[in-house]
Design a protein around this motif. Sequence first.
Motif, PDB file in Angstrom:
ATOM      1  N   LEU A  38       0.429  -0.541   0.133  1.00 56.78           N
ATOM      2  CA  LEU A  38       0.293  -0.024   0.210  1.00 56.78           C
ATOM      3  C   LEU A  38       1.218   1.259  -0.151  1.00 56.78           C
ATOM      4  O   LEU A  38       0.447   2.356  -1.114  1.00 56.78           O
ATOM      5  CB  LEU A  38      -1.212  -0.096   1.172  1.00 56.78           C
ATOM      6  N   VAL A  39       1.853   1.699   0.299  1.00 58.80           N
ATOM      7  CA  VAL A  39       2.811   2.178   0.799  1.00 58.80           C
ATOM      8  C   VAL A  39       3.615   2.688  -0.385  1.00 58.80           C
ATOM      9  O   VAL A  39       3.082   3.778  -0.407  1.00 58.80           O
ATOM     10  CB  VAL A  39       3.548   2.291   1.912  1.00 58.80           C
ATOM     11  N   PRO A  40       3.572   2.232  -1.385  1.00 57.36           N
ATOM     12  CA  PRO A  40       4.339   2.426  -2.454  1.00 57.36           C
ATOM     13  C   PRO A  40       3.065   3.317  -3.835  1.00 57.36           C
ATOM     14  O   PRO A  40       3.148   4.173  -3.981  1.00 57.36           O
ATOM     15  CB  PRO A  40       4.961   1.267  -3.175  1.00 57.36           C
ATOM     16  N   LEU A  41       1.906   3.045  -3.803  1.00 53.99           N
ATOM     17  CA  LEU A  41       0.981   2.893  -3.964  1.00 53.99           C
ATOM     18  C   LEU A  41       0.668   4.638  -3.344  1.00 53.99           C
ATOM     19  O   LEU A  41       0.319   5.103  -4.756  1.00 53.99           O
ATOM     20  CB  LEU A  41      -0.060   2.164  -3.996  1.00 53.99           C
ATOM     21  N   MET A  42       1.210   5.094  -2.125  1.00 48.29           N
ATOM     22  CA  MET A  42       0.316   6.131  -1.505  1.00 48.29           C
ATOM     23  C   MET A  42       1.559   6.736  -2.048  1.00 48.29           C
ATOM     24  O   MET A  42       1.423   8.613  -2.261  1.00 48.29           O
ATOM     25  CB  MET A  42      -0.147   5.570  -0.509  1.00 48.29           C
ATOM     26  N   ALA A  43       2.902   6.598  -2.117  1.00 48.19           N
ATOM     27  CA  ALA A  43       3.650   7.123  -2.217  1.00 48.19           C
ATOM     28  C   ALA A  43       3.628   7.645  -3.478  1.00 48.19           C
ATOM     29  O   ALA A  43       4.488   9.198  -3.949  1.00 48.19           O
ATOM     30  CB  ALA A  43       4.979   6.693  -1.669  1.00 48.19           C
ATOM     31  N   THR A  44       3.476   7.613  -4.330  1.00 49.35           N
ATOM     32  CA  THR A  44       4.159   7.282  -5.658  1.00 49.35           C
ATOM     33  C   THR A  44       3.150   8.085  -6.789  1.00 49.35           C
ATOM     34  O   THR A  44       2.802   8.881  -7.381  1.00 49.35           O
ATOM     35  CB  THR A  44       4.493   6.850  -6.470  1.00 49.35           C
ATOM     36  N   GLY A  45       1.890   8.269  -5.654  1.00 46.13           N
ATOM     37  CA  GLY A  45       0.788   9.317  -6.025  1.00 46.13           C
ATOM     38  C   GLY A  45      -0.659   7.823  -6.600  1.00 46.13           C
ATOM     39  O   GLY A  45      -1.576   9.332  -7.051  1.00 46.13           O
ATOM     40  N   LYS A  46      -0.704   6.866  -7.062  1.00 45.61           N
ATOM     41  CA  LYS A  46      -1.002   6.082  -7.777  1.00 45.61           C
ATOM     42  C   LYS A  46      -2.205   6.410  -6.941  1.00 45.61           C
ATOM     43  O   LYS A  46      -3.682   5.544  -7.369  1.00 45.61           O
ATOM     44  CB  LYS A  46      -0.377   4.351  -7.726  1.00 45.61           C
ATOM     45  N   LEU A  47      -2.754   5.920  -5.827  1.00 46.76           N
ATOM     46  CA  LEU A  47      -3.219   6.143  -4.337  1.00 46.76           C
ATOM     47  C   LEU A  47      -3.431   7.602  -3.941  1.00 46.76           C
ATOM     48  O   LEU A  47      -2.280   7.594  -3.092  1.00 46.76           O
ATOM     49  CB  LEU A  47      -3.444   4.799  -3.644  1.00 46.76           C
ATOM     50  N   ASN A  48      -4.698   8.141  -3.781  1.00 41.26           N
ATOM     51  CA  ASN A  48      -4.530   9.301  -2.909  1.00 41.26           C
ATOM     52  C   ASN A  48      -5.400   9.165  -1.153  1.00 41.26           C
ATOM     53  O   ASN A  48      -4.498   9.970  -0.568  1.00 41.26           O
ATOM     54  CB  ASN A  48      -5.560  10.388  -3.113  1.00 41.26           C
TER      55      ASN A  48
END
Length: 327
Positions: A172-182
């Motif tokens: 989950l963290v990489p998705l939110m770190a890169t903005g793929k999930l907000n």
Amino acid sequence: MKKSITLLLSIIIGVTTLVGCNQTKEESIVETKDVKVVAPDGLPAISLSKLAKENPHIVKGYKIGYSVEATSDSLSTTVMKEEPDIAVVPSNMAAIAYNKTSNYQILGTVGMGSFYLVSTEDINDFSDLVGKEVGNTGKGLTPDITVHTILKEKNINTEGINFNYVNAMSELVPLMATGKLNTGFVAEPALTGLMMKNKNIKIIKGLNDAWKEVSDSKTGYPQSTLIIKSDFAKENPEFVKAFIEEISNSIKWLNENSKDAGIYAKEFGVSTEPTVIEKSIERSNLKFVKILEMQKEYEDYYQKLYDFEPKTVGGKLPDEGIFYKGE
């Protein structure tokens, strides 16, 4: 005659000494008892890190071995095989272990809820999640059920929320770190690491505070639980009492010495970097509370989990036997 007496005395003294040595060795062997303590990677292992690092002699004659389980699956396997004498587990796993083995009881909690609703969007409360894509871990598992229970109690329609589930916080963290999930529900210490990577992430609300709002609890929900083998506890009450005091003092020390806590945890085998752990301690809700002071919170928590999905607590609500009464 004198030589005979002297020789006889020497023999008696020698035999006595030999017997005494043998008795000492035998007593030492009998008294020494190995105690296996395990915890999963993350906050549960951090809660044990000072004990693991310093390994104090809590009670004479006991040798304690501490270890970290890398995954929840490996933790579940070792507990269901009844291998550890003491373990820190997710609170629902404590119920499952009791229902499945009848040989584990709860000593207390070592951590209240450490999950937070975070986002880079204009979100102020849970009601703003309707119509949004929201990241979460473990569909149908404890974090997911906790979120859904809170939303249900707040009369928020979860069907209007697009949950994007991943298997672990590390996904989950990489998705939110890169903005793929907000937007998502992220636990410490992963949250601190995320905020260091994405400066736009802001904390909307902690699930522990939200749980207080929808329940009668003043402390929130018990996220991590300290369990002990029932037969071991019954046979070693003095050790149990001393261990409870030691872990309580240890967790208090960790909260007051966050920098050292990070170093200790890393040396113990926690995968998170020390600087992240240091910054995360304040929001981690590490706290030891004896079960006699938390029984109602556990009963309410298990009831809510059971109402959502009985399998999450082992198919039935645990009876009062799950609560350790010796301390």
